[in-house]
Design an enzyme around this catalytic site. Structure first.
Site, mmCIF file in Angstrom:
data_model
loop_
_atom_site.group_PDB
_atom_site.id
_atom_site.type_symbol
_atom_site.label_atom_id
_atom_site.label_comp_id
_atom_site.label_asym_id
_atom_site.label_seq_id
_atom_site.Cartn_x
_atom_site.Cartn_y
_atom_site.Cartn_z
ATOM 1 N N ASP A 180 -52.788 1.023 -10.843
ATOM 2 C CA ASP A 180 -52.919 1.934 -9.718
ATOM 3 C C ASP A 180 -52.152 3.203 -10.114
ATOM 4 O OD1 ASP A 180 -53.345 2.881 -7.034
ATOM 5 O OD2 ASP A 180 -51.307 2.244 -6.545
ATOM 6 N N ASP A 206 -50.729 6.167 -7.777
ATOM 7 C CA ASP A 206 -49.607 6.532 -6.904
ATOM 8 C C ASP A 206 -48.750 5.301 -6.602
ATOM 9 O OD1 ASP A 206 -50.414 9.305 -6.592
ATOM 10 O OD2 ASP A 206 -52.061 8.533 -5.386
ATOM 11 N N LYS A 244 -60.727 0.607 -3.126
ATOM 12 C CA LYS A 244 -59.993 -0.650 -3.047
ATOM 13 C C LYS A 244 -59.720 -0.958 -1.575
ATOM 14 C CE LYS A 244 -56.942 1.218 -5.795
ATOM 15 N NZ LYS A 244 -55.697 1.488 -6.502
ATOM 16 N N LYS A 299 -49.949 -2.008 -3.542
ATOM 17 C CA LYS A 299 -50.534 -2.225 -2.216
ATOM 18 C C LYS A 299 -51.332 -3.523 -2.216
ATOM 19 C CE LYS A 299 -51.039 2.688 -1.211
ATOM 20 N NZ LYS A 299 -50.754 3.233 -2.524
#
Length: 183
Positions: free
Chosen positions: A9, A11, A109, A135
């Site tokens: 991912d 960020d 996602k 996340k």
């Protein structure tokens, strides 16, 4: 298919998540990301970035701005002898935004679309691959694509509700703890 991948991912994993980062001057690399990627390359992994970019749908920045920042980021990795094979991004948001990117899709996602596209484009063996995110939606996308090694780095987003299970996920406090899973 015998290529294995390290899916990251962006960020919160590659850069500190300051919220809708889209300029190099706001891009702060997470401590340990270069060392992790160097280890992954030594172990035979190709590296891919898999990132939701709803800031495009929301009109905070456009695709060209995102692509410019991605080129800059890839070049910063190259300075560390790290090749980012490709950056996959989803510009969509299902409900919030101001342009043609407000829509449901199969790439945002927790949908697995970006991962499955990378698999198709580069003959990736997902069972031998790793996904690192911060996340629950990252972990769901990885699971939905068949990636078994899913690493969740604790963040402000990981205080999941009881309905958001993270079974089969390795939870770590800092990115440096991911090294032991890159085998």
């Amino acid at each position: 298919m015998n290529n294995k991948a390290l899916f990251l991912d962006r960020d919160g994993i590659i850069n500190v998540d300051h919220g809708y980062v889209h300029k190099p001057e706001d891009f702060e690399f997470v401590e340990g990301i270069f060392e992790l990627c160097q280890l992954a390359i030594k172990k035979g992994y190709q590296i891919f970035v898999i990132t939701n970019q709803a800031g495009i749908a929301r009109g905070y920045y456009d695709v060209a701005t995102f692509e410019s920042l991605s080129s800059w980021m890839v070049n910063e990795f190259a300075k560390q002898a790290i090749t980012i094979t490709k950056v996959y991004f989803c510009p969509h948001h299902p409900t919030k935004g101001v342009n043609q990117f407000v829509m449901s899709c199969d790439c945002r996602k927790p949908e697995p679309g970006m991962i499955l596209q990378a698999q198709q484009d580069f003959s990736i063996d997902l069972k031998d691959s790793i996904f690192i995110g911060d996340k629950i939606s990252d972990m769901q996308a990885a699971k939905n694509s068949g990636i078994e090694t899913r690493i969740l780095v604790d963040s402000r987003y990981t205080d999941e509700s009881p309905s958001e299970k993270v079974e089969g996920v390795m939870r770590i406090k800092q990115l440096q703890q991911a090294h032991k899973f890159v085998i």
